[in-house]
Motif scaffolding. Structure first.
Motif, PDB file in Angstrom:
ATOM      1  N   ILE A  64      17.131  37.852  72.714  1.00 45.24           N
ATOM      2  CA  ILE A  64      16.342  38.841  71.982  1.00 45.24           C
ATOM      3  C   ILE A  64      15.499  38.178  70.892  1.00 45.24           C
ATOM      4  N   PRO A  65      16.066  37.292  70.059  1.00 39.41           N
ATOM      5  CA  PRO A  65      15.217  36.623  69.064  1.00 39.41           C
ATOM      6  C   PRO A  65      14.034  35.885  69.692  1.00 39.41           C
ATOM      7  N   ALA A  66      14.248  35.285  70.867  1.00 41.33           N
ATOM      8  CA  ALA A  66      13.141  34.588  71.529  1.00 41.33           C
ATOM      9  C   ALA A  66      12.062  35.571  71.973  1.00 41.33           C
ATOM     10  N   LEU A  67      12.466  36.731  72.492  1.00 45.15           N
ATOM     11  CA  LEU A  67      11.494  37.739  72.905  1.00 45.15           C
ATOM     12  C   LEU A  67      10.714  38.281  71.706  1.00 45.15           C
ATOM     13  N   LEU A  68      11.319  38.225  70.526  1.00 44.84           N
ATOM     14  CA  LEU A  68      10.672  38.754  69.317  1.00 44.84           C
ATOM     15  C   LEU A  68       9.823  37.712  68.595  1.00 44.84           C
ATOM     16  N   ASP A  74      12.479  41.675  62.038  1.00 45.35           N
ATOM     17  CA  ASP A  74      13.796  41.169  61.646  1.00 45.35           C
ATOM     18  C   ASP A  74      14.824  41.645  62.665  1.00 45.35           C
ATOM     19  N   PHE A  75      15.640  40.730  63.179  1.00 47.52           N
ATOM     20  CA  PHE A  75      16.691  41.104  64.127  1.00 47.52           C
ATOM     21  C   PHE A  75      18.047  41.040  63.440  1.00 47.52           C
ATOM     22  N   VAL A  76      18.811  42.129  63.555  1.00 50.55           N
ATOM     23  CA  VAL A  76      20.166  42.187  63.016  1.00 50.55           C
ATOM     24  C   VAL A  76      21.128  42.377  64.177  1.00 50.55           C
ATOM     25  N   GLN A  77      22.005  41.403  64.378  1.00 52.85           N
ATOM     26  CA  GLN A  77      23.005  41.534  65.430  1.00 52.85           C
ATOM     27  C   GLN A  77      24.208  42.265  64.871  1.00 52.85           C
ATOM     28  N   GLY A  78      24.468  43.442  65.397  1.00 53.10           N
ATOM     29  CA  GLY A  78      25.571  44.261  64.931  1.00 53.10           C
ATOM     30  C   GLY A  78      25.476  45.634  65.553  1.00 53.10           C
ATOM     31  N   LYS A  79      26.523  46.426  65.386  1.00 51.03           N
ATOM     32  CA  LYS A  79      26.574  47.766  65.941  1.00 51.03           C
ATOM     33  C   LYS A  79      26.381  48.801  64.845  1.00 51.03           C
ATOM     34  N   ALA A  80      25.447  49.730  65.072  1.00 48.35           N
ATOM     35  CA  ALA A  80      25.263  50.833  64.130  1.00 48.35           C
ATOM     36  C   ALA A  80      26.457  51.772  64.249  1.00 48.35           C
ATOM     37  N   THR A  81      27.185  51.969  63.157  1.00 49.30           N
ATOM     38  CA  THR A  81      28.414  52.761  63.196  1.00 49.30           C
ATOM     39  C   THR A  81      28.323  54.063  62.402  1.00 49.30           C
ATOM     40  N   ALA A  82      27.295  54.219  61.588  1.00 50.04           N
ATOM     41  CA  ALA A  82      27.114  55.473  60.850  1.00 50.04           C
ATOM     42  C   ALA A  82      25.669  55.576  60.388  1.00 50.04           C
ATOM     43  N   ILE A  83      25.156  56.801  60.394  1.00 45.53           N
ATOM     44  CA  ILE A  83      23.828  57.090  59.852  1.00 45.53           C
ATOM     45  C   ILE A  83      23.992  58.166  58.784  1.00 45.53           C
TER      46      ILE A  83
END
Length: 394
Positions: A64-68, A74-83
């Motif tokens: 993904i960073p290479a595609l961007l 900005d790429f953040v590797q992680g799971k969205a767990t709450a909004i």
């Protein structure tokens, strides 16, 4: 970060999230915008090719960073767990990090649902991730070597492609495709007949008109009471979406899809845009069902809409119509059913080698579009639905 920067957070780096982020970066490059893309993995998953991986083929590893690269995203590797829609924040990995946003693009997609049929979550495999497909492929090699039985549950396009791919790559395996409806029921007579001839040629046994009521360690049970031998089961029936939107107080429908207006903005929180499988999108002709074919145009539209809104221009309603049903039948055969805007079949279809080339072009088009979208506005929309989408949905 400048206090004047407009913060856009895109949740999900699948087909739709990637296109939305990259196209947004190009469309807003002079607008003082900061874009952050969030995804649990740093590898891009080509969902259109998961059946190939399950059959034991090797896919290109895409970062993904290479595609961007070159986009400024900005790429953040992680799971969205709450909004928190009121505070306009997203928690990553249960509070490990928190992102503020002015505009949120929700592109978390969907996955195969194994929870509704007893035993499916324990004894069946899915194509929900590259790891899941790879695990299936490892088991498949042993089952095929022993001349064992493989069941593919679900006769939609994914099930058809998986059964065909498995049977072609592992001819010693006994492959059975189990479906409530006739496989290819959505196609016209010519395409459907071609599909069934291909399944016959590949040695796939079709059990249609039956519902799986239980998945056992060595068999699947049908609603007729029959048991179908199964040393390895692949589950492709039914979908589910992330509960994140519902849990965060965002308006959703009874399936958990975000309820959106004609501009794909949340009806409860207009600063949230939902795209692809995550959104309950209606056209005048009916409801869109989740596919890459509809998801990519929704991503393109949303990127353009956000750019328009930032320039103070009004949003135009989303318009989309289906164009085709591309189905691979192994590596050397395919069938393409061309469709009306509402996905009902036209008379025209494409088969054989020409269809293989067509399908490969379709499967490879998202990555090509990401690269082109860094420097130009290319279209992912094959059809806007004609007259049927010029009037508002009911």
């Amino acid at each position: 970060m400048s206090n004047n920067e407009h913060r856009i957070v895109v949740l999900g780096a699948g087909y739709t999230g990637m296109l939305a982020a990259i196209r947004l970066a190009h469309r807003t490059r002079r607008a003082g915008v900061r874009i952050t893309l969030v995804n649990p993995s740093d590898r891009f998953t080509e969902r259109l090719r998961m059946h190939q991986l399950a059959a034991g083929h090797t896919l290109v590893d895409r970062s993904i960073p290479a595609l961007l690269t070159g986009t400024g995203i900005d790429f953040v590797q992680g799971k969205a767990t709450a909004i928190d829609p009121g505070a306009r924040t997203v928690d990553i990995d249960h509070g490990t990090a928190t992102l503020d946003y002015d505009t949120l693009v929700y592109a978390l997609g969907s996955a195969t649902d194994t929870t509704r049929t007893p035993g499916a979550d324990v004894h069946a495999h899915t194509l929900n991730s590259p790891q899941a497909a790879t695990d299936f492929a490892a088991r498949l090699r042993d089952v095929a070597a022993a001349g064992g039985s493989v069941t593919v549950c679900g006769g939609g396009l994914t099930g058809i492609e998986a059964a065909s791919e498995i049977a072609e790559a592992h001819p010693t395996a006994n492959v059975t495709l189990i479906s409530r409806e006739e496989p290819g029921a959505m196609m016209g007579p010519k395409a459907r007949a071609y599909l069934h001839r291909a399944l016959d040629r590949l040695g796939v046994t079709v059990r249609s008109g039956a519902r799986v009521t239980k998945v056992l360690p060595d068999a699947v049970e049908l609603d007729t009471g029959a048991l179908v031998a199964s040393d390895l089961c692949l589950w492709t029936a039914g979908v589910k979406v992330s509960p994140l939107a519902r849990d965060s107080g965002i308006a959703v429908d009874d399936r958990g899809l975000i309820a959106v207006d004609s501009t794909l903005r949340s009806v409860s929180h207009p600063d949230i845009h939902a795209i692809g499988d995550a959104a309950a999108i209606r056209m005048a002709w009916g409801e869109i069902h989740g596919t890459c074919q509809s998801g990519m145009p929704s991503a393109q539209y949303t990127a353009d809409t956000i750019a328009r809104l930032l320039r103070g221009k009004p949003a135009k309603p989303f318009r989309f119509g289906y164009f085709h049903q591309p189905v691979s039948l192994g590596r050397r055969d395919a069938v393409i059913q061309f469709t009306q805007a509402d996905d009902t079949p036209r008379r025209a279809c494409l088969t054989g080698r020409a269809a293989v080339l067509y399908k490969e072009t379709v499967s490879g088009s998202p990555v090509t579009m990401y690269r082109l979208s860094k420097r130009m506005n290319v279209s992912a929309t094959l059809s806007k639905g004609g007259r049927a989408t010029r009037r508002p949905a009911a």
